[in-house]
Design a protein around this motif. Structure first.
Motif, mmCIF file in Angstrom:
data_model
loop_
_atom_site.group_PDB
_atom_site.id
_atom_site.type_symbol
_atom_site.label_atom_id
_atom_site.label_comp_id
_atom_site.label_asym_id
_atom_site.label_seq_id
_atom_site.Cartn_x
_atom_site.Cartn_y
_atom_site.Cartn_z
ATOM 1 N N VAL A 123 0.534 1.573 -2.695
ATOM 2 C CA VAL A 123 1.577 2.220 -3.506
ATOM 3 C C VAL A 123 1.843 3.625 -2.976
ATOM 4 O O VAL A 123 2.995 4.082 -2.938
ATOM 5 C CB VAL A 123 1.139 2.264 -4.985
ATOM 6 N N CYS A 124 0.801 4.303 -2.551
ATOM 7 C CA CYS A 124 0.959 5.639 -1.958
ATOM 8 C C CYS A 124 1.836 5.566 -0.706
ATOM 9 O O CYS A 124 2.716 6.408 -0.499
ATOM 10 C CB CYS A 124 -0.427 6.201 -1.624
ATOM 11 N N VAL A 125 1.626 4.534 0.108
ATOM 12 C CA VAL A 125 2.448 4.336 1.305
ATOM 13 C C VAL A 125 3.897 4.062 0.912
ATOM 14 O O VAL A 125 4.837 4.582 1.538
ATOM 15 C CB VAL A 125 1.895 3.177 2.157
ATOM 16 N N VAL A 126 4.087 3.255 -0.128
ATOM 17 C CA VAL A 126 5.446 2.984 -0.611
ATOM 18 C C VAL A 126 6.138 4.283 -1.005
ATOM 19 O O VAL A 126 7.317 4.515 -0.685
ATOM 20 C CB VAL A 126 5.414 2.009 -1.809
ATOM 21 N N GLY A 127 5.416 5.153 -1.709
ATOM 22 C CA GLY A 127 5.998 6.423 -2.130
ATOM 23 C C GLY A 127 6.428 7.273 -0.954
ATOM 24 O O GLY A 127 7.519 7.884 -0.961
ATOM 25 N N PHE A 186 -0.809 -8.126 -2.173
ATOM 26 C CA PHE A 186 0.010 -9.019 -1.356
ATOM 27 C C PHE A 186 1.499 -8.763 -1.579
ATOM 28 O O PHE A 186 2.296 -8.791 -0.631
ATOM 29 C CB PHE A 186 -0.326 -10.479 -1.673
ATOM 30 N N ALA A 187 1.880 -8.524 -2.837
ATOM 31 C CA ALA A 187 3.290 -8.294 -3.139
ATOM 32 C C ALA A 187 3.795 -7.009 -2.483
ATOM 33 O O ALA A 187 4.873 -6.978 -1.879
ATOM 34 C CB ALA A 187 3.496 -8.235 -4.657
ATOM 35 N N VAL A 188 3.021 -5.929 -2.581
ATOM 36 C CA VAL A 188 3.442 -4.650 -2.006
ATOM 37 C C VAL A 188 3.436 -4.728 -0.484
ATOM 38 O O VAL A 188 4.343 -4.220 0.190
ATOM 39 C CB VAL A 188 2.534 -3.507 -2.495
#
Length: 404
Positions: free
Chosen positions: A172-176, A126-128
């Protein structure tokens, strides 16, 4: 300076962590209510707040990996009346169990550690997601977060399964990719592939990222980052294979269990596999005894409506992407990544012929919520209503012991 830092932390809490905490609490409360009304007439169901309430078939394999590692043996060596097939836990990936094992070193039981890892991963999801949505509360982002709280298949975000951990890794991969951080993208991809077979979609997304990400770099560097991050992500699956080889002496231990015990392996024609998955007779195989509560009685074939809703969700995300392309002639990096991942997550279980697990594997389409704010408000509201109803139905199947 200290007052300024405190002000920043307070503002960030309200902007990012507080909405995530509200969504996480709402998801738990809704799931608890479903568990409560799903109690079978014979009292056989277990409480939501117990670790037993979070365990289903595959949970035992993940816990056994965390406790003692991998093993593979002929079933008849231990169970005299068992079919002559291979038994063991090498059909399950190690990412989630290894985190559980590490946490259990603090003195917590393996079961409590497993639930803790799952719930922390869900909060992280939810946070990401909120960060990827921009962290601004609007009707579009608020409805998207609400859909996430009752996401199709999301009942497994609370179970002793790697679904929440793997989904967080995909986000997290998408964030990267969005930030242009190859290290973050590679790390997220590695954890995703180490957690579950479905995580291999991260490898495909990172390979295609050369077409929509790393735009500040020249083409040779873009290709190097895309291929390099994909290679590192793929090492998560190689790590899983290495651990299995260390324990069993067989590099094909995963394939042996899949073929021997589950008649799965290789690639399958996805639409035929989808039809077979739709017809799995859960209500005949695992129907609870005793007088069933109304919700359980009407949820025995909820995997049928689950598949239709999953198809609708994919169509909605694709439509949102198309509308964005038509209106603005471009998609943002995270939107491209979410589109590729969502469609891939939907298809992978059927290519693998996962007849009895696709409904929980599809929960990792949670990454597609990145595109949902681009839908019209009526579309978001309709999706929220459908997801809420289906969440209750599939949850009733889960807590009454029908789903595996």
């Amino acid at each position: 300076m200290i007052q300024s830092l405190t002000s920043v932390l307070r503002r960030d809490w309200r902007k990012f962590l507080l909405p995530a905490a509200v969504a996480w609490l709402a998801s738990n409360l809704i799931t608890w209510l479903i568990a409560k009304v799903s109690m079978a007439g014979d009292g056989s169901s277990v409480a939501y707040w117990s670790t037993a309430g979070r365990r289903r078939w595959d949970s035992e394999h993940y816990l056994s990996i965390a406790k003692t590692g991998y093993e593979m043996f002929w079933c008849r060596e231990r169970y005299a009346n068992f079919p002559d097939v291979m038994c063991g836990n090498t059909a399950w990936f190690p990412g989630y169990p290894m985190v559980v094992r590490a946490l259990s070193a603090t003195g917590l039981s393996y079961e409590i550690s497993a639930v803790f890892v799952t719930e922390v991963a869900l909060f992280g999801m939810f946070a990401v997601l909120w960060w990827l949505l921009g962290g601004e509360l609007t009707w579009a982002t608020g409805l998207t977060l609400a859909i996430g709280a009752v996401f199709p298949g999301g009942i497994y975000f609370h179970a002793i399964f790697p679904i929440a951990t793997g989904t967080l890794a995909l986000l997290v991969c998408v964030v990267g990719v969005r930030r242009g951080s190859w290290g973050t993208a590679a790390a997220g991809g590695f954890v995703a592939t180490a957690c579950h077979l479905v995580g291999v979609v991260a490898v495909g997304m990172l390979l295609t990222s050369v077409l929509f990400a790393w735009r500040k770099d020249p083409w040779p560097v873009r290709c190097a980052k895309g291929v390099g991050t994909a290679a590192i992500a793929g090492c998560g699956a190689l790590w899983a294979k290495w651990l299995m080889w260390q324990a069993t002496g067989r590099w094909d231990a995963y394939e042996i269990i899949q073929e021997s015990s589950y008649k799965q392996g290789g690639l399958h024609e996805p639409f035929s596999a989808m039809a077979k998955a739709y017809d799995v007779p859960f209500s005949e195989w695992y129907r609870p005894k005793g007088t069933l509560p109304w919700l359980v009685e009407h949820a025995q074939t909820a995997h049928h409506t689950q598949l239709w809703l999953n198809v609708l969700f994919v169509l909605f995300t694709v439509a949102a992407a198309v509308v964005q392309l038509v209106r603005r002639r471009r998609l943002e990096v995270e939107q491209w990544a979410a589109l590729v991942l969502t469609v891939s997550v939907f298809l992978i279980p059927f290519f693998a012929d996962a007849q009895m697990s696709w409904y929980r594997n599809h929960a990792q389409m949670f990454v597609g919520l990145i595109l949902v704010p681009r839908l019209p408000r009526w579309g978001q509201a309709a999706l929220l209503a459908l997801c809420a109803v289906q969440y209750a139905l599939l949850g009733a199947m889960f807590f009454s012991g029908v789903l595996v």
